[in-house]
Design a protein around this motif. Structure first.
Motif, PDB file in Angstrom:
ATOM      1  N   VAL A  20       0.844  -1.199   0.000  1.00 49.07           N
ATOM      2  CA  VAL A  20       0.000   0.000   0.000  1.00 49.07           C
ATOM      3  C   VAL A  20       0.878   1.247   0.000  1.00 49.07           C
ATOM      4  N   LEU A  21       0.660   2.116  -0.985  1.00 46.82           N
ATOM      5  CA  LEU A  21       1.390   3.377  -1.092  1.00 46.82           C
ATOM      6  C   LEU A  21       0.588   4.553  -0.536  1.00 46.82           C
ATOM      7  N   GLY A  22      -0.730   4.442  -0.589  1.00 44.40           N
ATOM      8  CA  GLY A  22      -1.593   5.523  -0.153  1.00 44.40           C
ATOM      9  C   GLY A  22      -3.027   5.240  -0.542  1.00 44.40           C
ATOM     10  N   TYR A  23      -3.777   6.298  -0.789  1.00 46.42           N
ATOM     11  CA  TYR A  23      -5.182   6.166  -1.155  1.00 46.42           C
ATOM     12  C   TYR A  23      -5.569   7.346  -2.042  1.00 46.42           C
ATOM     13  N   TYR A  24      -6.737   7.241  -2.652  1.00 49.66           N
ATOM     14  CA  TYR A  24      -7.234   8.312  -3.510  1.00 49.66           C
ATOM     15  C   TYR A  24      -8.613   8.741  -3.034  1.00 49.66           C
ATOM     16  N   ALA A  25      -8.953   9.963  -3.320  1.00 49.72           N
ATOM     17  CA  ALA A  25     -10.281  10.496  -3.015  1.00 49.72           C
ATOM     18  C   ALA A  25     -10.635  11.493  -4.107  1.00 49.72           C
ATOM     19  N   THR A  26     -11.876  11.470  -4.524  1.00 46.70           N
ATOM     20  CA  THR A  26     -12.342  12.394  -5.549  1.00 46.70           C
ATOM     21  C   THR A  26     -13.161  13.484  -4.890  1.00 46.70           C
ATOM     22  N   SER A  27     -12.844  14.727  -5.208  1.00 48.86           N
ATOM     23  CA  SER A  27     -13.590  15.850  -4.637  1.00 48.86           C
ATOM     24  C   SER A  27     -14.966  15.930  -5.284  1.00 48.86           C
ATOM     25  N   ALA A  28     -15.864  16.675  -4.647  1.00 48.18           N
ATOM     26  CA  ALA A  28     -17.201  16.878  -5.206  1.00 48.18           C
ATOM     27  C   ALA A  28     -17.128  17.535  -6.586  1.00 48.18           C
ATOM     28  N   GLY A  29     -16.084  18.324  -6.824  1.00 50.58           N
ATOM     29  CA  GLY A  29     -15.909  18.969  -8.123  1.00 50.58           C
ATOM     30  C   GLY A  29     -15.273  18.078  -9.172  1.00 50.58           C
ATOM     31  N   GLY A  30     -14.863  16.861  -8.796  1.00 51.98           N
ATOM     32  CA  GLY A  30     -14.313  15.906  -9.748  1.00 51.98           C
ATOM     33  C   GLY A  30     -12.801  15.796  -9.786  1.00 51.98           C
ATOM     34  N   VAL A  31     -12.080  16.528  -8.937  1.00 54.39           N
ATOM     35  CA  VAL A  31     -10.617  16.418  -8.889  1.00 54.39           C
ATOM     36  C   VAL A  31     -10.261  15.108  -8.197  1.00 54.39           C
ATOM     37  N   LEU A  32      -9.385  14.334  -8.819  1.00 57.33           N
ATOM     38  CA  LEU A  32      -8.890  13.090  -8.234  1.00 57.33           C
ATOM     39  C   LEU A  32      -7.627  13.433  -7.443  1.00 57.33           C
ATOM     40  N   ASN A  33      -7.659  13.222  -6.131  1.00 56.19           N
ATOM     41  CA  ASN A  33      -6.526  13.514  -5.260  1.00 56.19           C
ATOM     42  C   ASN A  33      -5.858  12.221  -4.829  1.00 56.19           C
ATOM     43  N   LEU A  34      -4.526  12.196  -4.876  1.00 56.89           N
ATOM     44  CA  LEU A  34      -3.747  11.042  -4.444  1.00 56.89           C
ATOM     45  C   LEU A  34      -2.985  11.428  -3.182  1.00 56.89           C
ATOM     46  N   PHE A  35      -3.135  10.625  -2.140  1.00 57.52           N
ATOM     47  CA  PHE A  35      -2.509  10.884  -0.850  1.00 57.52           C
ATOM     48  C   PHE A  35      -1.603   9.720  -0.465  1.00 57.52           C
ATOM     49  N   ASP A  36      -0.528  10.007   0.279  1.00 60.17           N
ATOM     50  CA  ASP A  36       0.279   8.920   0.819  1.00 60.17           C
ATOM     51  C   ASP A  36      -0.428   8.364   2.058  1.00 60.17           C
ATOM     52  N   VAL A  37       0.128   7.342   2.682  1.00 62.25           N
ATOM     53  CA  VAL A  37      -0.543   6.691   3.815  1.00 62.25           C
ATOM     54  C   VAL A  37      -0.715   7.621   5.014  1.00 62.25           C
ATOM     55  N   ASN A  38       0.058   8.691   5.077  1.00 60.22           N
ATOM     56  CA  ASN A  38      -0.057   9.651   6.181  1.00 60.22           C
ATOM     57  C   ASN A  38      -1.004  10.811   5.874  1.00 60.22           C
ATOM     58  N   GLY A  39      -1.611  10.814   4.696  1.00 62.26           N
ATOM     59  CA  GLY A  39      -2.556  11.856   4.332  1.00 62.26           C
ATOM     60  C   GLY A  39      -1.941  13.052   3.637  1.00 62.26           C
ATOM     61  N   ARG A  40      -0.690  12.956   3.236  1.00 61.22           N
ATOM     62  CA  ARG A  40      -0.039  14.049   2.504  1.00 61.22           C
ATOM     63  C   ARG A  40      -0.459  13.959   1.036  1.00 61.22           C
ATOM     64  N   ARG A  41      -0.947  15.064   0.488  1.00 56.25           N
ATOM     65  CA  ARG A  41      -1.389  15.093  -0.909  1.00 56.25           C
ATOM     66  C   ARG A  41      -0.163  15.055  -1.815  1.00 56.25           C
ATOM     67  N   ILE A  42      -0.085  14.017  -2.633  1.00 57.21           N
ATOM     68  CA  ILE A  42       1.056  13.809  -3.523  1.00 57.21           C
ATOM     69  C   ILE A  42       0.779  14.351  -4.922  1.00 57.21           C
ATOM     70  N   ALA A  43      -0.408  14.076  -5.436  1.00 63.86           N
ATOM     71  CA  ALA A  43      -0.716  14.446  -6.815  1.00 63.86           C
ATOM     72  C   ALA A  43      -2.222  14.598  -6.981  1.00 63.86           C
ATOM     73  N   PHE A  44      -2.604  15.131  -8.133  1.00 62.83           N
ATOM     74  CA  PHE A  44      -4.021  15.293  -8.453  1.00 62.83           C
ATOM     75  C   PHE A  44      -4.211  15.197  -9.958  1.00 62.83           C
ATOM     76  N   ARG A  45      -5.438  14.856 -10.345  1.00 62.44           N
ATOM     77  CA  ARG A  45      -5.871  14.946 -11.743  1.00 62.44           C
ATOM     78  C   ARG A  45      -6.999  15.967 -11.772  1.00 62.44           C
ATOM     79  N   PRO A  46      -6.865  17.017 -12.580  1.00 65.56           N
ATOM     80  CA  PRO A  46      -7.949  18.008 -12.673  1.00 65.56           C
ATOM     81  C   PRO A  46      -9.262  17.343 -13.077  1.00 65.56           C
ATOM     82  N   ALA A  47     -10.347  17.993 -12.761  1.00 64.45           N
ATOM     83  CA  ALA A  47     -11.681  17.437 -13.010  1.00 64.45           C
ATOM     84  C   ALA A  47     -11.987  17.239 -14.491  1.00 64.45           C
ATOM     85  N   ARG A  48     -11.466  18.110 -15.337  1.00 57.97           N
ATOM     86  CA  ARG A  48     -11.812  18.043 -16.759  1.00 57.97           C
ATOM     87  C   ARG A  48     -10.609  18.362 -17.649  1.00 57.97           C
ATOM     88  N   GLY A  49     -10.682  17.839 -18.859  1.00 59.37           N
ATOM     89  CA  GLY A  49      -9.741  18.256 -19.883  1.00 59.37           C
ATOM     90  C   GLY A  49      -8.471  17.442 -20.025  1.00 59.37           C
TER      91      GLY A  49
END
Length: 154
Positions: free
Chosen positions: A90-119
């Protein structure tokens, strides 16, 4: 079949996954089709919609913040959205915001990366560097990232 497609196929067969766990693979940027790489205008880090400073993508936006319940590592729902290696680590987890941004977090909850909602299907680091791409959709997708991006999960 491209190098990326072969790697994804192997991971889907070999990686023991819960229904929503997502495999992370290391990509070779030279093997990506143009439409998935950072050279394509839609995937450019300089594109305003891909910037970590745009309101929708910003870490200061509560929908993307590590402190928001949906994005916390202590939220039991995130145990069903793990980012895993081919061997099941396990490297971390992902969560999608209500606006559609895909957020990638490490196991400690630090935001590592994101995918914008569109485009774009591209991933960007919290600093705005091109990091990789997302392949697939819905509850079945794969994260293909550069080595430097993957190393940020550790």
């Amino acid at each position: 079949m491209s190098h990326l497609a072969r790697a994804i196929a192997v991971l889907m067969l070999l990686a023991p996954m819960a229904q929503a766990d997502v495999p992370l693979i290391i990509l070779d940027r030279t093997q990506l089709p143009f439409d998935l790489g950072p050279g394509h205008p839609a995937n450019s880090p300089s594109r305003t919609e891909n910037s970590p400073n745009s309101a929708a993508n910003s870490a200061s936006n509560p929908a993307n913040a590590s402190s928001t319940w949906q994005n916390r590592p202590t939220n039991p729902a995130n145990e069903q959205r793990l980012i895993i290696t081919a061997d099941g680590g396990v490297l971390g987890y992902y969560a999608t915001s209500a606006g559609g941004v895909l957020n990638l977090f490490d196991v400690n909850g630090r935001r590592i990366a994101f995918r914008p909602a569109r485009g774009t299907r591209s991933l960007f680091t919290a600093r705005g560097e091109w990091c990789g791409t997302v392949d697939g959709g819905g509850s079945s997708f794969v994260l293909a990232v550069t080595q430097s991006c993957a190393s940020q999960f550790r």
